[in-house]
Design a protein around this motif. Structure first.
Motif, PDB file in Angstrom:
ATOM      1  N   GLU A 134      -4.986 -11.169 -10.998  1.00  0.00           N
ATOM      2  CA  GLU A 134      -4.813 -10.988 -12.444  1.00  0.00           C
ATOM      3  C   GLU A 134      -3.803  -9.891 -12.736  1.00  0.00           C
ATOM      4  N   LYS A 177      -3.344  -5.234  -5.104  1.00  0.00           N
ATOM      5  CA  LYS A 177      -3.557  -5.649  -6.492  1.00  0.00           C
ATOM      6  C   LYS A 177      -4.278  -6.991  -6.541  1.00  0.00           C
ATOM      7  N   SER A 178      -5.070  -7.141  -7.584  1.00  0.00           N
ATOM      8  CA  SER A 178      -5.742  -8.420  -7.748  1.00  0.00           C
ATOM      9  C   SER A 178      -4.749  -9.431  -8.318  1.00  0.00           C
TER      10      SER A 178
END
Length: 109
Positions: free
Chosen positions: A5, A2-3
């Motif tokens: 953000e 996951k990023s």
């Protein structure tokens, strides 16, 4: 994976990200119409580059000297209304000053 953000959204679902405006660094150095003079000399057998001809405040010229020394990672000094840089860096200094908005004149060599 996951990023960052996405991870932050999971941790803080109520938070709405704000657009952060990119602020450009304003130069507070006074610009002049007359060109700065960039010249080369040898003192005690060692090459130096001298920038002179600035008509603004000494404090602005000192800031400029510091920026040039940091850019080139070299030593130098400011005295008698001149910036003295150790080594022959005329081309790099002239390009840096032109990018800043100064007019530059090459003298000697």
């Amino acid at each position: 994976m996951k990023s960052l953000e996405d991870q932050l959204k999971n941790l803080f679902p109520d938070h709405e990200p704000k657009e952060v405006p990119e602020t450009e660094e304003e130069s507070t150095i006074w610009m002049q119409d007359d060109p700065l003079i960039c010249k080369y000399e040898k003192r005690k057998g060692k090459p130096i580059t001298i920038i002179e001809g600035y008509t603004g405040a000494d404090s602005d010229f000192k800031i400029l000297a510091k920026e040039i020394k940091q850019l080139l990672s070299v030593g130098g000094s400011f005295k008698n209304e001149q910036i003295i840089i150790q080594g022959d860096y005329r081309d790099k200094i002239m390009q840096f000053l032109k990018d800043k908005g100064f007019k530059v004149k090459r003298v000697g060599g």
